[in-house]
Design a protein around this motif. Sequence first.
Motif, short mmCIF file in Angstrom:
data_model
loop_
_atom_site.label_atom_id
_atom_site.label_comp_id
_atom_site.label_asym_id
_atom_site.label_seq_id
_atom_site.Cartn_x
_atom_site.Cartn_y
_atom_site.Cartn_z
N GLU A 79 23.88 29.18 43.54
CA GLU A 79 24.01 27.86 42.91
C GLU A 79 23.85 27.91 41.40
O GLU A 79 24.10 26.91 40.72
CB GLU A 79 22.97 26.91 43.51
N HIS A 80 23.44 29.06 40.88
CA HIS A 80 23.27 29.24 39.43
C HIS A 80 24.02 30.50 39.01
O HIS A 80 23.40 31.55 38.75
CB HIS A 80 21.78 29.34 39.06
N PRO A 81 25.34 30.44 38.94
CA PRO A 81 26.12 31.65 38.63
C PRO A 81 25.77 32.29 37.30
O PRO A 81 25.87 33.50 37.15
CB PRO A 81 27.57 31.14 38.65
N GLU A 82 25.31 31.47 36.34
CA GLU A 82 24.94 32.05 35.05
C GLU A 82 23.71 32.95 35.19
O GLU A 82 23.61 34.00 34.52
CB GLU A 82 24.69 30.94 34.01
N ALA A 83 22.79 32.59 36.07
CA ALA A 83 21.62 33.42 36.32
C ALA A 83 22.03 34.71 37.03
O ALA A 83 21.52 35.80 36.73
CB ALA A 83 20.60 32.66 37.15
N TYR A 84 22.96 34.60 37.95
CA TYR A 84 23.44 35.78 38.65
C TYR A 84 24.10 36.75 37.68
O TYR A 84 23.89 37.97 37.75
CB TYR A 84 24.43 35.36 39.75
N GLU A 85 24.86 36.22 36.75
CA GLU A 85 25.52 37.09 35.76
C GLU A 85 24.49 37.76 34.85
O GLU A 85 24.68 38.91 34.44
CB GLU A 85 26.53 36.28 34.94
N LEU A 86 23.41 37.05 34.52
CA LEU A 86 22.34 37.66 33.72
C LEU A 86 21.77 38.88 34.43
O LEU A 86 21.54 39.93 33.81
CB LEU A 86 21.23 36.64 33.47
N LEU A 87 21.53 38.75 35.71
CA LEU A 87 21.00 39.88 36.47
C LEU A 87 22.01 41.02 36.53
O LEU A 87 21.66 42.19 36.37
CB LEU A 87 20.63 39.43 37.88
N ARG A 88 23.26 40.67 36.79
CA ARG A 88 24.28 41.72 36.89
C ARG A 88 24.46 42.46 35.57
O ARG A 88 24.76 43.66 35.55
CB ARG A 88 25.63 41.14 37.34
N ALA A 89 24.25 41.76 34.48
CA ALA A 89 24.39 42.38 33.16
C ALA A 89 23.09 43.03 32.69
O ALA A 89 23.00 43.49 31.56
CB ALA A 89 24.84 41.33 32.14
N CYS A 90 22.09 43.04 33.57
CA CYS A 90 20.77 43.65 33.27
C CYS A 90 20.11 42.98 32.08
O CYS A 90 19.38 43.64 31.31
CB CYS A 90 20.91 45.15 33.02
N ARG A 91 20.36 41.69 31.89
CA ARG A 91 19.74 40.97 30.79
C ARG A 91 18.50 40.19 31.27
O ARG A 91 17.97 39.35 30.55
CB ARG A 91 20.74 40.02 30.13
N ARG A 133 24.85 45.07 43.36
CA ARG A 133 25.77 46.22 43.42
C ARG A 133 26.99 45.90 44.27
O ARG A 133 28.12 46.29 43.95
CB ARG A 133 25.04 47.43 44.00
N THR A 134 26.76 45.16 45.36
CA THR A 134 27.81 44.95 46.36
C THR A 134 28.71 43.76 46.06
O THR A 134 29.92 43.80 46.32
CB THR A 134 27.17 44.76 47.75
N LEU A 135 28.12 42.69 45.51
CA LEU A 135 28.85 41.43 45.36
C LEU A 135 29.02 41.08 43.88
O LEU A 135 28.07 40.59 43.25
CB LEU A 135 28.10 40.30 46.07
N PRO A 136 30.18 41.30 43.30
CA PRO A 136 30.41 40.91 41.90
C PRO A 136 30.22 39.41 41.68
O PRO A 136 29.79 38.99 40.62
CB PRO A 136 31.85 41.34 41.65
N GLY A 137 30.58 38.62 42.67
CA GLY A 137 30.40 37.18 42.58
C GLY A 137 29.70 36.66 43.82
O GLY A 137 29.80 37.23 44.91
N LEU A 138 28.95 35.59 43.65
CA LEU A 138 28.19 35.00 44.76
C LEU A 138 28.32 33.49 44.63
O LEU A 138 27.75 32.89 43.70
CB LEU A 138 26.71 35.43 44.67
N ARG A 139 29.09 32.87 45.53
CA ARG A 139 29.32 31.44 45.46
C ARG A 139 29.10 30.81 46.83
O ARG A 139 29.48 31.38 47.85
CB ARG A 139 30.77 31.14 45.02
N PRO A 140 28.51 29.62 46.87
CA PRO A 140 28.35 28.95 48.17
C PRO A 140 29.71 28.64 48.79
O PRO A 140 30.66 28.31 48.09
CB PRO A 140 27.61 27.65 47.81
N ALA A 141 29.78 28.77 50.11
CA ALA A 141 30.99 28.42 50.85
C ALA A 141 30.75 27.23 51.76
O ALA A 141 31.50 26.98 52.68
CB ALA A 141 31.47 29.62 51.67
N GLY A 142 29.69 26.50 51.48
CA GLY A 142 29.31 25.36 52.30
C GLY A 142 27.82 25.15 52.18
O GLY A 142 27.10 25.98 51.60
N PRO A 143 27.31 24.04 52.71
CA PRO A 143 25.87 23.79 52.62
C PRO A 143 25.07 24.76 53.47
O PRO A 143 25.51 25.19 54.54
CB PRO A 143 25.74 22.35 53.14
N ALA A 144 23.91 25.12 52.97
CA ALA A 144 23.00 25.97 53.74
C ALA A 144 22.37 25.15 54.87
O ALA A 144 22.09 23.96 54.71
CB ALA A 144 21.91 26.54 52.83
N GLY A 145 22.14 25.79 56.01
CA GLY A 145 21.45 25.14 57.12
C GLY A 145 19.96 25.34 56.98
O GLY A 145 19.49 26.48 56.87
#
Length: 427
Positions: free
Chosen positions: A286-298, A397-409
């Motif tokens: 839900e916070h793609p900018e945070a995910y990108e920070l982690l992927r960029a090791c920032r 390492r495995t998922l370059p992108g992580l986006r919701p595909a629907g609401p979480a149960g």
Amino acid sequence: MSVREGAPPVPDVPAVPDVFDPRRYAAGVPYADYRLLRDHHPVAWQDESELLGWPAGPGFWAVTRHADVVRVLKDSATYSSYLGATQIRDPDPDDLPFIRRMMLNQDPPQHGRLRRLVSRAFTPGRVDRFTAVARERARTLLDRAVDEARSGNGTVDLVAAVTDEYALLNLADLLGVPESDRRLLLHWTQRVIGYQDPDEAGPAVLDEAGKPVNPRSPVMLRDMFAYAGQLAAHKRRYPADDIMTTLAHDTELGDAELEMFFFLLTVAGNDTVRSAAPGGLLALAEHPEAYELLRACRAEMATAVDELLRWHPPVLTFRRTAAQDTELAGRRIRAGDKVVVFHASANRDERVFTEPDRLDLARTPNPHVSFGDGPHVCLGAHFARLQLRLLYEEVLRTLPGLRPAGPAGRLVSNFINGLKSLPVRVT
């Protein structure tokens, strides 16, 4: 919501919202109501109405500010884990002596003795071995999840495909449970932790009077305890590098105490990671900018793990019982009253956290109470953080992108902040 006798309503102050009903949490943690409580009713009386077939209770004090939560958790002389155990609902009086045998439901000094005994099982060598196994396990589960998504419609449920299995297999490995028996651990966890959610626990077991039977009662735990005794006997004959071997050979630990440890480690050891892992992944999705920070090791992963734990604490509430008359945040609390701390509310307290509703993976200091505080601070907190760090590193390492595909149960529970499903789009 009624107001307890002796606590008249204050003019121009918002009414106390209901934060007890477990059905509310299936729609999300009620953070807006928590803020209202922190601002206007930091120690608020809550009714316990009859819900989901469970009988009404006497009510309790909801503690929502960080400072008050920490005070309650640290002061075991005033706020006891032993008197009424640690769940909001009162156990059957006949079951209480049995439930008090668990370390979680004891006060110092008895609690400290048991804690020291089980701490011996977490040796440095065992931690090193576990780290390598858990990392490979996360990698394997995630690779399978990606394959599943690519062969289908590009989406996958990370709870079903990754996090449930990851937590379960790690726990079984630590305990030394044979592979053929590992599904039993999940079954017992769902029965005990998810008892308010029919999707998890199934129909409630009723007694002769038609009332639900507490999932922590001796009759409901008989099969788990019998298994623990059999496993301990096996470990004495065939020792291995696992926690049950260590506990089974500890001459200071009685059979009944060992069985209770198995119960505690099975339920708490599994569901802490089982709840926190998908909660952290949902926050990153839900916070793609945070995910990108982690992927960029920032952002440092250890710091990020704690922020994700603050954001999605695995445990919502824990109960204490007042051992004596006292006062908290200006409210008079009587001996015998139930006092319930709300971890998720304390983690969003503006008095402690700057911009608490912002996910900040570099947040430091981060005095969240997701693992509790005081003498009962989670014994497995180090192992939980380790498992989460390894999993998140492999997700990056495995998922370059992580986006919701629907609401979480979400789990129907006022105790565990659980996710039953987490559909994501694999890119």
